[in-house]
Design a protein around this motif. Sequence first.
Motif, PDB file in Angstrom:
ATOM      1  N   PRO A   1       0.835  -1.205   0.000  1.00 10.35           N
ATOM      2  CA  PRO A   1       0.000   0.000   0.000  1.00 10.35           C
ATOM      3  C   PRO A   1       0.873   1.259   0.000  1.00 10.35           C
ATOM      4  CG  PRO A   1      -0.232  -1.224   2.068  1.00 10.35           C
ATOM      5  CD  PRO A   1       0.654  -2.022   1.185  1.00 10.35           C
ATOM      6  N   TYR A   2       0.324   2.333  -0.555  1.00  7.05           N
ATOM      7  CA  TYR A   2       1.082   3.582  -0.653  1.00  7.05           C
ATOM      8  C   TYR A   2       1.626   4.061   0.688  1.00  7.05           C
ATOM      9  CZ  TYR A   2      -0.354   4.422  -5.527  1.00  7.05           C
ATOM     10  OH  TYR A   2      -0.544   4.353  -6.875  1.00  7.05           O
ATOM     11  N   GLU A   3       0.934   3.773   1.763  1.00  8.52           N
ATOM     12  CA  GLU A   3       1.382   4.219   3.082  1.00  8.52           C
ATOM     13  C   GLU A   3       2.754   3.634   3.456  1.00  8.52           C
ATOM     14  OE1 GLU A   3      -2.762   5.067   2.717  1.00  8.52           O
ATOM     15  OE2 GLU A   3      -1.737   3.169   2.410  1.00  8.52           O
ATOM     16  N   GLU A   4       3.112   2.516   2.851  1.00 11.57           N
ATOM     17  CA  GLU A   4       4.414   1.893   3.125  1.00 11.57           C
ATOM     18  C   GLU A   4       5.516   2.395   2.197  1.00 11.57           C
ATOM     19  OE1 GLU A   4       4.045  -2.370   3.246  1.00 11.57           O
ATOM     20  OE2 GLU A   4       2.327  -2.275   4.594  1.00 11.57           O
ATOM     21  N   TRP A   5       5.175   3.179   1.193  1.00 11.76           N
ATOM     22  CA  TRP A   5       6.166   3.734   0.274  1.00 11.76           C
ATOM     23  C   TRP A   5       6.818   4.955   0.920  1.00 11.76           C
ATOM     24  CZ3 TRP A   5       4.764   3.806  -5.581  1.00 11.76           C
ATOM     25  CH2 TRP A   5       4.188   2.590  -5.957  1.00 11.76           C
ATOM     26  N   THR A   6       8.042   5.267   0.496  1.00  6.72           N
ATOM     27  CA  THR A   6       8.680   6.502   0.931  1.00  6.72           C
ATOM     28  C   THR A   6       8.118   7.665   0.111  1.00  6.72           C
ATOM     29  OG1 THR A   6      10.478   6.398  -0.686  1.00  6.72           O
ATOM     30  CG2 THR A   6      10.821   5.265   1.444  1.00  6.72           C
ATOM     31  N   ARG A   7       8.345   8.875   0.591  1.00  6.91           N
ATOM     32  CA  ARG A   7       7.882  10.039  -0.159  1.00  6.91           C
ATOM     33  C   ARG A   7       8.543  10.086  -1.540  1.00  6.91           C
ATOM     34  NH1 ARG A   7       8.859  14.497  -2.466  1.00  6.91           N
ATOM     35  NH2 ARG A   7       7.353  16.184  -2.498  1.00  6.91           N
TER      36      ARG A   7
ATOM     37  N   SER B   1       5.781  18.271  -6.788  1.00  3.29           N
ATOM     38  CA  SER B   1       6.994  18.654  -6.055  1.00  3.29           C
ATOM     39  C   SER B   1       6.686  19.373  -4.746  1.00  3.29           C
ATOM     40  CB  SER B   1       7.913  19.504  -6.930  1.00  3.29           C
ATOM     41  OG  SER B   1       7.254  20.679  -7.319  1.00  3.29           O
ATOM     42  N   ASP B   2       5.523  19.991  -4.652  1.00  3.65           N
ATOM     43  CA  ASP B   2       5.136  20.707  -3.433  1.00  3.65           C
ATOM     44  C   ASP B   2       4.282  19.870  -2.485  1.00  3.65           C
ATOM     45  OD1 ASP B   2       6.430  23.047  -4.263  1.00  3.65           O
ATOM     46  OD2 ASP B   2       4.688  23.653  -5.451  1.00  3.65           O
ATOM     47  N   MET B   3       3.990  18.633  -2.862  1.00  2.00           N
ATOM     48  CA  MET B   3       3.071  17.807  -2.068  1.00  2.00           C
ATOM     49  C   MET B   3       3.777  17.056  -0.945  1.00  2.00           C
ATOM     50  SD  MET B   3       0.610  16.053  -4.881  1.00  2.00           S
ATOM     51  CE  MET B   3      -0.367  16.978  -6.023  1.00  2.00           C
ATOM     52  N   THR B   4       3.040  16.886   0.149  1.00  2.00           N
ATOM     53  CA  THR B   4       3.516  16.048   1.254  1.00  2.00           C
ATOM     54  C   THR B   4       3.251  14.593   0.888  1.00  2.00           C
ATOM     55  OG1 THR B   4       1.374  16.016   2.362  1.00  2.00           O
ATOM     56  CG2 THR B   4       2.887  17.833   2.931  1.00  2.00           C
ATOM     57  N   LYS B   5       3.728  13.692   1.719  1.00  2.00           N
ATOM     58  CA  LYS B   5       3.501  12.274   1.476  1.00  2.00           C
ATOM     59  C   LYS B   5       2.002  11.969   1.412  1.00  2.00           C
ATOM     60  CE  LYS B   5       4.497   7.642   3.193  1.00  2.00           C
ATOM     61  NZ  LYS B   5       5.270   6.814   4.104  1.00  2.00           N
ATOM     62  N   ASP B   6       1.234  12.494   2.346  1.00  2.00           N
ATOM     63  CA  ASP B   6      -0.208  12.248   2.366  1.00  2.00           C
ATOM     64  C   ASP B   6      -0.901  12.834   1.130  1.00  2.00           C
ATOM     65  OD1 ASP B   6      -0.113  10.813   4.742  1.00  2.00           O
ATOM     66  OD2 ASP B   6      -0.524  12.576   5.984  1.00  2.00           O
ATOM     67  N   GLU B   7      -0.456  14.002   0.699  1.00  2.00           N
ATOM     68  CA  GLU B   7      -1.033  14.612  -0.502  1.00  2.00           C
ATOM     69  C   GLU B   7      -0.689  13.811  -1.751  1.00  2.00           C
ATOM     70  OE1 GLU B   7      -1.134  19.315   0.819  1.00  2.00           O
ATOM     71  OE2 GLU B   7       0.745  18.476   0.038  1.00  2.00           O
ATOM     72  N   LEU B   8       0.542  13.283  -1.813  1.00  2.00           N
ATOM     73  CA  LEU B   8       0.921  12.435  -2.947  1.00  2.00           C
ATOM     74  C   LEU B   8       0.065  11.168  -2.997  1.00  2.00           C
ATOM     75  CD1 LEU B   8       4.809  12.779  -2.827  1.00  2.00           C
ATOM     76  CD2 LEU B   8       3.340  13.416  -4.751  1.00  2.00           C
ATOM     77  N   ILE B   9      -0.165  10.569  -1.829  1.00  2.00           N
ATOM     78  CA  ILE B   9      -1.003   9.368  -1.765  1.00  2.00           C
ATOM     79  C   ILE B   9      -2.406   9.680  -2.283  1.00  2.00           C
ATOM     80  CG2 ILE B   9      -2.151   7.752  -0.188  1.00  2.00           C
ATOM     81  CD1 ILE B   9       0.443   7.847   1.527  1.00  2.00           C
ATOM     82  N   ALA B  10      -2.974  10.771  -1.839  1.00  2.00           N
ATOM     83  CA  ALA B  10      -4.318  11.161  -2.274  1.00  2.00           C
ATOM     84  C   ALA B  10      -4.356  11.424  -3.776  1.00  2.00           C
ATOM     85  CB  ALA B  10      -4.797  12.386  -1.502  1.00  2.00           C
ATOM     86  N   ALA B  11      -3.344  12.115  -4.291  1.00  2.00           N
ATOM     87  CA  ALA B  11      -3.301  12.432  -5.723  1.00  2.00           C
ATOM     88  C   ALA B  11      -3.149  11.166  -6.558  1.00  2.00           C
ATOM     89  CB  ALA B  11      -2.147  13.388  -6.012  1.00  2.00           C
ATOM     90  N   LEU B  12      -2.329  10.229  -6.090  1.00  2.00           N
ATOM     91  CA  LEU B  12      -2.151   8.982  -6.825  1.00  2.00           C
ATOM     92  C   LEU B  12      -3.436   8.155  -6.828  1.00  2.00           C
ATOM     93  CD1 LEU B  12       1.416   8.054  -5.571  1.00  2.00           C
ATOM     94  CD2 LEU B  12       0.758   8.506  -7.955  1.00  2.00           C
TER      95      LEU B  12
END
Length: 87
Positions: free
Chosen positions: A51-57, A73-84
């Motif tokens: 799951p994405y939560e186990e991936w690094t930023r 490039s401006d997204m946090t880890k949580d924002e990247l997960i949501a966008a993906l």
Amino acid sequence: MTKDHGPQVKDDETYEALRKDGASKQKAARIANARANDEMSPSKKGGTSPPYEEWTRDELYDRAKEIDIDGRSDMTKDELIAALRDS
């Protein structure tokens, strides 16, 4: 009659149905092409990736770059997960 969307869309009927249901052009084309390919099963659930939560930023950023998510490039880890997940 189903419109021909050119060689980039392999299953025009599925593509149009997905677009009517609100899917983006990119997502509709991806699913329609997967359904047209006998080696893929887009309706089959599950994969081998964690799951994405186990991936690094950095891993999430690289995946977002692969599928061309704007503003990654401006997204946090949580924002990247949501966008993906929304892509």
